[in-house]
Each structure stands twice: as C-alpha cells, then as structure tokens.
Design a protein around this motif. Structure first.
Motif, PDB file in Angstrom:
ATOM      1  N   GLY A  48      30.348  26.409 -16.528  1.00  0.00           N
ATOM      2  CA  GLY A  48      30.394  27.518 -15.312  1.00  0.00           C
ATOM      3  C   GLY A  48      30.664  28.901 -15.952  1.00  0.00           C
ATOM      4  N   THR A  49      31.451  29.126 -17.218  1.00  0.00           N
ATOM      5  CA  THR A  49      31.502  30.266 -17.321  1.00  0.00           C
ATOM      6  C   THR A  49      30.633  30.978 -18.204  1.00  0.00           C
ATOM      7  N   PHE A  50      30.180  30.095 -19.180  1.00  0.00           N
ATOM      8  CA  PHE A  50      29.077  30.566 -20.393  1.00  0.00           C
ATOM      9  C   PHE A  50      27.569  30.400 -19.963  1.00  0.00           C
ATOM     10  N   PHE A  51      26.822  29.117 -20.203  1.00  0.00           N
ATOM     11  CA  PHE A  51      25.797  28.870 -19.780  1.00  0.00           C
ATOM     12  C   PHE A  51      25.865  27.173 -19.538  1.00  0.00           C
ATOM     13  N   PRO A  52      24.846  26.591 -19.049  1.00  0.00           N
ATOM     14  CA  PRO A  52      24.985  25.146 -18.705  1.00  0.00           C
ATOM     15  C   PRO A  52      25.019  24.225 -19.742  1.00  0.00           C
ATOM     16  N   GLU A  53      24.411  24.614 -21.204  1.00  0.00           N
ATOM     17  CA  GLU A  53      24.557  23.851 -21.996  1.00  0.00           C
ATOM     18  C   GLU A  53      25.648  23.876 -22.868  1.00  0.00           C
ATOM     19  N   ALA A  54      26.950  24.718 -22.704  1.00  0.00           N
ATOM     20  CA  ALA A  54      27.649  25.157 -23.453  1.00  0.00           C
ATOM     21  C   ALA A  54      28.766  23.881 -23.383  1.00  0.00           C
ATOM     22  N   GLY A  55      29.003  23.201 -22.491  1.00  0.00           N
ATOM     23  CA  GLY A  55      29.990  21.916 -22.616  1.00  0.00           C
ATOM     24  C   GLY A  55      29.239  21.209 -23.343  1.00  0.00           C
ATOM     25  N   THR A  56      27.929  20.782 -23.551  1.00  0.00           N
ATOM     26  CA  THR A  56      27.413  19.696 -24.461  1.00  0.00           C
ATOM     27  C   THR A  56      27.554  20.149 -26.115  1.00  0.00           C
ATOM     28  N   LEU A  57      27.235  21.622 -26.075  1.00  0.00           N
ATOM     29  CA  LEU A  57      27.225  22.215 -27.404  1.00  0.00           C
ATOM     30  C   LEU A  57      28.673  22.134 -28.172  1.00  0.00           C
ATOM     31  N   VAL A  58      29.607  22.614 -27.274  1.00  0.00           N
ATOM     32  CA  VAL A  58      31.002  22.600 -27.732  1.00  0.00           C
ATOM     33  C   VAL A  58      31.592  21.101 -27.994  1.00  0.00           C
ATOM     34  N   GLY A  59      31.211  20.188 -27.181  1.00  0.00           N
ATOM     35  CA  GLY A  59      31.519  18.856 -27.468  1.00  0.00           C
ATOM     36  C   GLY A  59      30.964  18.234 -28.678  1.00  0.00           C
ATOM     37  N   ALA A  60      29.675  18.587 -29.060  1.00  0.00           N
ATOM     38  CA  ALA A  60      29.080  17.997 -30.283  1.00  0.00           C
ATOM     39  C   ALA A  60      29.839  18.590 -31.279  1.00  0.00           C
ATOM     40  N   VAL A  61      30.068  19.851 -31.402  1.00  0.00           N
ATOM     41  CA  VAL A  61      31.029  20.444 -32.451  1.00  0.00           C
ATOM     42  C   VAL A  61      32.368  19.829 -32.637  1.00  0.00           C
ATOM     43  N   LEU A  62      32.899  19.692 -31.600  1.00  0.00           N
ATOM     44  CA  LEU A  62      34.401  19.045 -31.716  1.00  0.00           C
ATOM     45  C   LEU A  62      34.145  17.727 -32.177  1.00  0.00           C
ATOM     46  N   LEU A  63      33.321  16.996 -31.661  1.00  0.00           N
ATOM     47  CA  LEU A  63      33.233  15.477 -32.190  1.00  0.00           C
ATOM     48  C   LEU A  63      33.047  15.527 -33.852  1.00  0.00           C
ATOM     49  N   LEU A  64      31.857  16.505 -34.270  1.00  0.00           N
ATOM     50  CA  LEU A  64      31.938  16.284 -35.695  1.00  0.00           C
ATOM     51  C   LEU A  64      32.915  16.857 -36.470  1.00  0.00           C
TER      52      LEU A  64
END
Length: 389
Positions: A163-179
């Motif tokens: 909601g704050t940045f862009f719709p794909e931000a949650g998926t992108l940050v989640g992928a970075v955190l997971l790896l």
C-alpha cells in the motif's frame, strides 16, 4: 529457561536467520492477492492462484523434507530456496508486464519448493537437546511462539509495503528476506543435524501413532482457517472491514504469549494426556468468539474473545509437535515435520472453504460454529490415542 537455550553455541545465529526466512511465510499470500487483484481486477483469480500454490506446497513439502533428511539442510535448502525465490520474481514480472493468466499459476506453483523453515529449526533443537525433554519442550514452545509472531507480523508488513510503495513491493521484499535468512541459517553448520542417507525405519506415514496425529493436525488447521474467514467476514458485515486483520491478530498474539509461558512450565505426565487436555481447553475456548459474535455488532467483544481463544492453540501445537518428534523414526524428522505442515495447510484450506460457504449461505455468526466443530473433531481423534513406544 530461554536464556539457557540461547547460551548454546550457534543457536542465536541460526535462530536469527530462521526468523528472517520464516517471516515471508506470512507475507507471500497477502502480497500475491493484493498484487494480482490490483492488476487484473479479480479476487477470484488471485484466490485461485494462491490456492494453487497451497496445493503445490502440500505436494512438494514432504519431498523437499525427505531430501533434506538425506542430504543435509545446507545442501538442500539453499537450492530449493533459490527456485522458490525465482518463482516469486517470475510472478512479480508476469503481473507487472501483463503476462497471460496461466503464467501466474505456473510461477506461484514454483514457490512450493520453499523449505519448511520452522521444521528445520525444530530439527536442530531436537539434535542439540537430544535426551533433555524439558529443554526440548522449551525450544518447541519458543518455535511455536515464533510461528505465531511471524504470521501476525507478516500480513501486516505485506499490506504496508504493497500500500505504501507499489503493489509488487511485498513479494519483492519477501523474496529478499527468504533468501537472506536462509543463507544465514544454513551457514551455521555446527548446529546442523547429521544427514541420514539411509534413515532407519519406514516412512512416517506408516509408523503407528503418526497417521492419527496427522489427522489431528488437519482438524487443528481447520480451526485456524475457519476462524480467520469467520472473523474477517464478521468485521466486514459490521462495517469495520479495515480493522478485521487487527482483530484477528489478537488470536495470534494470545497464542504467542501462551506459547512462551507454556515453555517455562515443566512438562508432566504422558504427552498423549497433555495433548487431550490442551484440545479440551481449545474446544472450550473456541466457544468464546461464537458467544461474542452472537451479540449484534459487537466487534470489540469479539476482539476480546479472540485473545483468550488463541491462548489454547500454541500449547496444543507444542504438545502435538513434541509427540510427532517422539514418534518419527530417526533420520526422518524433517519429513515428519513437513507432513505436519501439510496437514495444517490442508486443514486451513478446508476450514476456510467451510467457513466461507457457511458465511455465504447462513451468516458470519454461524460460521463461528466451524472452529468449535473442528476443535471437537481434533479432540475426538486424540481421545482414544495411547502412548506409542
């Protein structure tokens, strides 16, 4: 007692990495729904895509866990995580650039290779604390509280990012955190359980005492899934849709607090008996949200009821996981843990569907009978169980 756990060499580092890798588990589905629904204008499509990922995870999870037992966590988890991260990135790109709908299903299905981070952490504790029943009970309680915390914070973080940045931000940050978290976790080789190229005993599903225990996990998962849908539907029906997630988080908060407190208690009696008492308490406490929802428009009462209702879930999960560790053959612990997660996911899906159907054909208040029925079913499954050597 928790200080004693983390005084062991390497435990703080692998726990930190595992928590970072575990947080995205509560982020991905919410992020996918927001991202797909916002881009394609269809919640039905978003729900179908996430359901496909759930089904793929249920199928792939035990297979990934079996490879982990045989080849070791570090050799298996990193490549499996890399495939899952590529699937998340592919989903993001497909949504961003308007790829056909079928590509969303294929991309999200690839995320099913995500290792069972909670199971691997519990396997490390079981290896480090072998023979120390009291310390292992405390470790399992901590892990359950960590699960609740991640599933409480994950959706909120995903919604904030999208909601704050862009719709794909949650998926992108989640992928970075997971790896990132998985690389930190697997780098701690000193605490890794030894691999078992030729594990003793047969597959966990064929071991006496495990099938009914897994059936109990399915019923317990139905408690979680039905409670989530019923609560969100009730909040929406009372005109407070925006706070539905916050109200539901109180259940996770209660479970997290109860898990940490339960870990400080010394386990007494047979675990089978403790599990029955926990399930009895959960069945009784699940009636509180039903009673609260029966008061028209009383969302504050429901919020107050969810906190104590959630306090029975963590002790139940801790005791069930301890039983599963005890019954799983040596060298197959990751596989056994993954089967438990598969059972929970199946139960969550069934509970969500049942509560959703009840909401549509009756009312959100009636849907609160579903958690009570699921908890009663879990209690009925556990009632005839006996200690298994």
């Amino acid at each position: 007692m928790y200080r004693r756990l983390f005084s062991l060499p390497g435990t703080r580092a692998f726990t930190a990495g595992n928590l970072i890798a575990r947080l995205p588990a509560g982020m991905f589905s919410v992020s996918a729904v927001v991202m797909i629904a916002g881009s394609r204008g269809s919640y039905a499509l978003a729900g179908a895509v996430t359901a496909t990922g759930l089904a793929a995870t249920a199928l792939a999870g035990p297979w990934i866990a079996r490879l982990t037992d045989r080849h070791g966590q570090s050799r298996t988890a990193v490549p499996a995580t890399a495939v899952a991260v590529l699937g998340s990135v592919a989903l993001l790109l497909c949504v961003r650039y308007g790829a056909p709908d079928w590509t969303l299903f294929a991309a999200y299905a690839a995320t099913a290779t995500t290792p069972n981070t909670g199971g691997m952490s519990r396997a490390r504790w079981a290896h480090l604390l072998a023979g120390d029943t009291e310390a292992l009970h405390t470790a399992n309680s901590f892990e359950q509280a960590a699960d609740e915390l991640c599933f409480m914070l994950g959706p909120a973080l995903a919604a904030f990012l999208c909601g704050t940045f862009f719709p794909e931000a949650g998926t992108l940050v989640g992928a970075v955190l997971l790896l990132t978290g998985m690389l930190i976790f697997t780098a701690q080789r000193s605490t890794e359980p030894p691999r078992s190229p030729t594990p003793r005993g047969g597959p966990p599903l064929r071991v006496p005492g495990i099938p009914p225990l897994l059936a109990g996990f399915v019923a317990t998962g139905a408690v979680f899934g039905s409670m989530e849908v019923a609560t969100l539907a009730y909040a929406n029906a009372t005109g407070h849709r925006a706070v539905g997630g916050a109200v539901l988080a109180l259940q996770a908060a209660g479970s997290c607090a109860a898990g940490l407190l339960y870990g400080r208690l010394k386990p007494t009696g047979a675990p089978e008996l403790r599990l029955r008492w926990c399930l009895l308490a959960m069945t009784a406490l699940m009636t509180l949200p039903l009673l609260a929802a029966s008061t028209p428009g009383s969302l504050p009462a429901l919020a107050a009821a969810l906190l104590p209702a959630g306090m029975a879930t963590a002790p139940t999960m801790v005791t069930a996981m301890t039983l599963l560790q005890h019954r799983t053959p040596e060298g197959r612990l990751n596989e056994g843990m993954s089967l438990a997660v598969t059972g929970l996911l199946l139960g969550i899906a069934c509970g969500s569907a049942a509560a959703g159907w009840t909401t549509d054909h009756a009312s959100p208040t009636t849907a609160f009978w579903m958690p009570v029925a699921a908890a009663t079913t879990a209690l009925a499954i556990a009632a005839p169980s006996r200690a298994v050597p």
